[in-house]
Motif scaffolding. Structure first.
Motif, PDB file in Angstrom:
ATOM      1  N   UNK A  46      54.956  50.936  67.625  1.00  0.00           N
ATOM      2  CA  UNK A  46      54.358  51.535  66.593  1.00  0.00           C
ATOM      3  C   UNK A  46      54.130  50.888  65.777  1.00  0.00           C
ATOM      4  N   UNK A  47      52.706  50.348  65.092  1.00  0.00           N
ATOM      5  CA  UNK A  47      52.825  49.787  64.183  1.00  0.00           C
ATOM      6  C   UNK A  47      51.714  50.454  63.136  1.00  0.00           C
ATOM      7  N   UNK A  48      51.609  49.306  62.128  1.00  0.00           N
ATOM      8  CA  UNK A  48      49.713  49.682  61.709  1.00  0.00           C
ATOM      9  C   UNK A  48      48.849  48.602  62.781  1.00  0.00           C
ATOM     10  N   UNK A  49      49.278  47.754  62.549  1.00  0.00           N
ATOM     11  CA  UNK A  49      48.028  47.206  63.962  1.00  0.00           C
ATOM     12  C   UNK A  49      49.484  45.698  64.818  1.00  0.00           C
ATOM     13  N   UNK A  50      48.396  45.648  65.769  1.00  0.00           N
ATOM     14  CA  UNK A  50      48.694  44.375  66.414  1.00  0.00           C
ATOM     15  C   UNK A  50      47.484  43.090  66.514  1.00  0.00           C
ATOM     16  N   UNK A  51      48.752  42.263  65.935  1.00  0.00           N
ATOM     17  CA  UNK A  51      47.695  40.488  66.179  1.00  0.00           C
ATOM     18  C   UNK A  51      47.339  40.009  67.400  1.00  0.00           C
ATOM     19  N   UNK A  52      49.143  39.972  68.082  1.00  0.00           N
ATOM     20  CA  UNK A  52      49.126  39.750  69.395  1.00  0.00           C
ATOM     21  C   UNK A  52      50.307  39.870  70.513  1.00  0.00           C
ATOM     22  N   UNK A  53      50.231  39.820  71.608  1.00  0.00           N
ATOM     23  CA  UNK A  53      51.337  39.836  72.029  1.00  0.00           C
ATOM     24  C   UNK A  53      52.055  41.431  73.077  1.00  0.00           C
ATOM     25  N   UNK A  54      51.411  42.177  72.758  1.00  0.00           N
ATOM     26  CA  UNK A  54      51.394  43.584  72.452  1.00  0.00           C
ATOM     27  C   UNK A  54      51.367  44.105  74.442  1.00  0.00           C
ATOM     28  N   UNK A  55      50.772  43.255  75.180  1.00  0.00           N
ATOM     29  CA  UNK A  55      51.044  43.432  76.417  1.00  0.00           C
ATOM     30  C   UNK A  55      52.416  43.571  76.884  1.00  0.00           C
ATOM     31  N   UNK A  56      53.631  43.278  75.947  1.00  0.00           N
ATOM     32  CA  UNK A  56      54.854  43.365  76.973  1.00  0.00           C
ATOM     33  C   UNK A  56      55.256  45.257  76.975  1.00  0.00           C
ATOM     34  N   UNK A  57      54.751  45.807  75.940  1.00  0.00           N
ATOM     35  CA  UNK A  57      54.751  47.183  75.978  1.00  0.00           C
ATOM     36  C   UNK A  57      54.839  47.497  77.275  1.00  0.00           C
ATOM     37  N   UNK A  58      54.906  48.925  77.282  1.00  0.00           N
ATOM     38  CA  UNK A  58      54.501  50.168  77.781  1.00  0.00           C
ATOM     39  C   UNK A  58      53.436  50.826  77.086  1.00  0.00           C
ATOM     40  N   UNK A  59      53.859  51.312  75.940  1.00  0.00           N
ATOM     41  CA  UNK A  59      52.177  51.306  75.002  1.00  0.00           C
ATOM     42  C   UNK A  59      52.225  51.300  73.782  1.00  0.00           C
ATOM     43  N   UNK A  60      51.374  50.577  72.849  1.00  0.00           N
ATOM     44  CA  UNK A  60      51.025  50.588  71.712  1.00  0.00           C
ATOM     45  C   UNK A  60      51.247  51.816  71.124  1.00  0.00           C
ATOM     46  N   UNK A  61      50.793  52.401  69.663  1.00  0.00           N
ATOM     47  CA  UNK A  61      50.447  52.983  69.081  1.00  0.00           C
ATOM     48  C   UNK A  61      50.169  52.098  67.556  1.00  0.00           C
ATOM     49  N   UNK A  62      48.717  51.746  67.208  1.00  0.00           N
ATOM     50  CA  UNK A  62      48.503  51.874  65.807  1.00  0.00           C
ATOM     51  C   UNK A  62      47.837  52.408  64.946  1.00  0.00           C
ATOM     52  N   UNK A  63      48.728  52.572  64.297  1.00  0.00           N
ATOM     53  CA  UNK A  63      48.622  54.258  63.171  1.00  0.00           C
ATOM     54  C   UNK A  63      47.746  53.508  61.843  1.00  0.00           C
ATOM     55  N   UNK A  64      47.679  51.856  62.028  1.00  0.00           N
ATOM     56  CA  UNK A  64      46.282  52.093  60.131  1.00  0.00           C
ATOM     57  C   UNK A  64      46.990  52.031  59.895  1.00  0.00           C
ATOM     58  N   UNK A  65      46.423  51.639  58.394  1.00  0.00           N
ATOM     59  CA  UNK A  65      47.069  51.948  56.913  1.00  0.00           C
ATOM     60  C   UNK A  65      47.823  50.906  56.612  1.00  0.00           C
ATOM     61  N   UNK A  66      48.877  50.788  54.937  1.00  0.00           N
ATOM     62  CA  UNK A  66      49.185  49.354  54.226  1.00  0.00           C
ATOM     63  C   UNK A  66      50.228  49.205  55.149  1.00  0.00           C
ATOM     64  N   UNK A  67      50.334  47.614  55.516  1.00  0.00           N
ATOM     65  CA  UNK A  67      51.673  47.040  55.245  1.00  0.00           C
ATOM     66  C   UNK A  67      52.414  47.492  54.828  1.00  0.00           C
ATOM     67  N   UNK A  68      52.024  47.040  53.453  1.00  0.00           N
ATOM     68  CA  UNK A  68      53.195  47.026  52.392  1.00  0.00           C
ATOM     69  C   UNK A  68      53.995  48.240  52.464  1.00  0.00           C
ATOM     70  N   UNK A  69      53.534  49.918  52.640  1.00  0.00           N
ATOM     71  CA  UNK A  69      53.640  50.889  52.727  1.00  0.00           C
ATOM     72  C   UNK A  69      54.386  51.605  53.575  1.00  0.00           C
ATOM     73  N   UNK A  70      53.739  50.892  54.840  1.00  0.00           N
ATOM     74  CA  UNK A  70      54.233  51.866  56.272  1.00  0.00           C
ATOM     75  C   UNK A  70      55.323  51.370  56.021  1.00  0.00           C
ATOM     76  N   UNK A  71      56.267  53.074  57.261  1.00  0.00           N
ATOM     77  CA  UNK A  71      55.010  54.267  57.465  1.00  0.00           C
ATOM     78  C   UNK A  71      54.929  55.485  56.762  1.00  0.00           C
ATOM     79  N   UNK A  72      55.501  54.463  55.460  1.00  0.00           N
ATOM     80  CA  UNK A  72      55.453  55.853  54.438  1.00  0.00           C
ATOM     81  C   UNK A  72      53.717  56.276  54.333  1.00  0.00           C
ATOM     82  N   UNK A  73      52.719  56.245  54.506  1.00  0.00           N
ATOM     83  CA  UNK A  73      51.541  56.316  54.216  1.00  0.00           C
ATOM     84  C   UNK A  73      50.962  56.714  55.332  1.00  0.00           C
TER      85      UNK A  73
END
Length: 387
Positions: A35-62
């Motif tokens: 669970x992240x704002x954005x996957x730059x690369x390497x996400x294939x190692x996970x069973x599932x990826x969930x990109x929530x968007x938003x600001x890196x600096x405030x994640x996951x508060x926003x």
């Protein structure tokens, strides 16, 4: 199979935090989700990826509603939060409250002191990890507040490669602080001493805060003493890259600059004679400086600087050489000493390899994560070890 949700502000398998998460996913059996704002690369190692968007600096508060929704649908057995020193506050997030939580605090960075500001410009520091809003917040974060947040969040174990985290949060009645060092792969290739045509290698982001200007200023003195030496810069492009390329070009034809992804970084290290990471600030990168560890793992002697992200793994005079930051003459002397003294070169090659193998292997680091998972999941322990 145990379901683990990894929460991290942004994910890249090429960065130190992302590499640590990736090795955990690969080595600790379970169904791992990201669970992240954005996957730059390497996400294939996970069973599932969930990109929530938003600001890196405030994640996951926003992204409270989005995070709660993903977790409700996933129903993880535990949540592994990957963060910096603000991790204790993030663990209080209401969406995380229903789940057992493990926290990895990769660093407790602070703003550079007055003397360190002379090592780089404001623009250079702002473009890197050195000056970030989260770093400023960390600098003023009282450790008792972080400890109180951990108690309220129910976090009983913290994994960290940074000794400063233990210094600030390791207190009676507080969480268990589990230290680890990581980054050393299993590889049988070894660097070899070459007096006639040696190669000095640097690998990392194209940022001045990483001491590339120091290295380029030191290189002419090295070349004067070792005429056949070459400098190989393996750079991850960043905004400063054009200026660094111009500076490298003006330093002479004995410098090779690679800006494309390197398919075999360990092979590059094994083909070189000295690796150097002359970082200028304590938290240029998160501890440990992972490329430095990889170089040690293939028996490449290393020269670093006296900063926190290097001190986490380099013992000066034991498994490598350390010089003051932003000091080209000192860096040149250290590089020359390794390139011209075969006895010293072999001593550091062996010591670096041994320290990487015995204390910095991925297996040791991920074993600590697996043990923490077992403690949190109780009756699921057998599944975590048998898959």
């Amino acid at each position: 199979m145990t379901r683990v949700a990894h929460v991290i502000s942004e994910f890249s398998g090429r960065e130190a935090m992302g590499r640590t998460v990736t090795e955990t996913v690969r080595r600790v059996p379970g169904e791992h989700h990201l669970i992240t704002t954005h996957v730059v690369d390497g996400g294939q190692v996970f069973a599932g990826t969930h990109e929530l968007g938003g600001s890196l600096e405030t994640f996951p508060l926003g992204r409270a509603a989005e995070l709660a929704g993903v977790l409700a649908g996933m129903r993880p057995d535990l949540v592994h939060v990957h963060a910096g020193a603000l991790g204790p506050l993030l663990a209080l997030h209401p969406a995380l409250r229903p789940y057992p939580k493990l926290l990895t605090v990769y660093a407790w960075p602070t703003l550079p002191g007055p003397r360190a500001w002379r090592r780089g410009t404001l623009a250079e520091m702002w473009a890197s990890n050195v000056l970030r809003p989260r770093v400023a917040a960390t600098t003023v974060l009282p450790p008792p507040l972080a400890a109180a947040a951990l108690r309220r969040a129910g976090v009983t174990t913290i994994l960290t490669p940074d000794p400063r985290v233990e210094d600030r949060l390791g207190r009676p009645g507080g969480p268990s602080i589990v230290r680890y060092a990581c980054g050393a792969p299993d590889d049988e290739r070894r660097a070899r001493f070459d007096r006639e045509s040696p190669v000095i290698v640097f690998a990392g982001r194209a940022e001045t805060v990483r001491g590339l200007d120091t290295l380029l200023d030191a290189f002419p003195a090295v070349r004067e003493r070792v005429p056949g030496v070459r400098l190989r810069l393996l750079l991850i492009p960043r905004p400063e890259l054009p200026a660094i390329l111009a500076r490298a070009g003006s330093a002479g034809a004995a410098i090779d600059v690679v800006t494309e992804p390197v398919p075999d970084l360990l092979g590059e290290f094994a083909a070189a004679q000295v690796g150097t990471w002359p970082f200028k600030f304590d938290y240029t990168t998160s501890p440990p400086a992972m490329a430095l560890v990889e170089a040690m793992a293939v028996g490449l002697p290393v020269v670093g600087t006296d900063v926190a992200c290097v001190r986490a793994v380099l013992e000066p005079g034991v498994n490598g050489l350390s010089v003051p930051p932003a000091d080209p003459p000192a860096l040149a002397r250290a590089l020359i000493s390794l390139l011209t003294d075969e006895v010293a070169w072999r001593r550091y090659a062996v010591a670096g390899r041994e320290s990487a193998r015995d204390h910095m292997g991925w297996e040791q680091a991920t074993d600590r994560a697996a043990a923490a998972y077992r403690a949190l999941t109780g009756g699921l322990a057998h599944r975590l070890t048998s898959g």
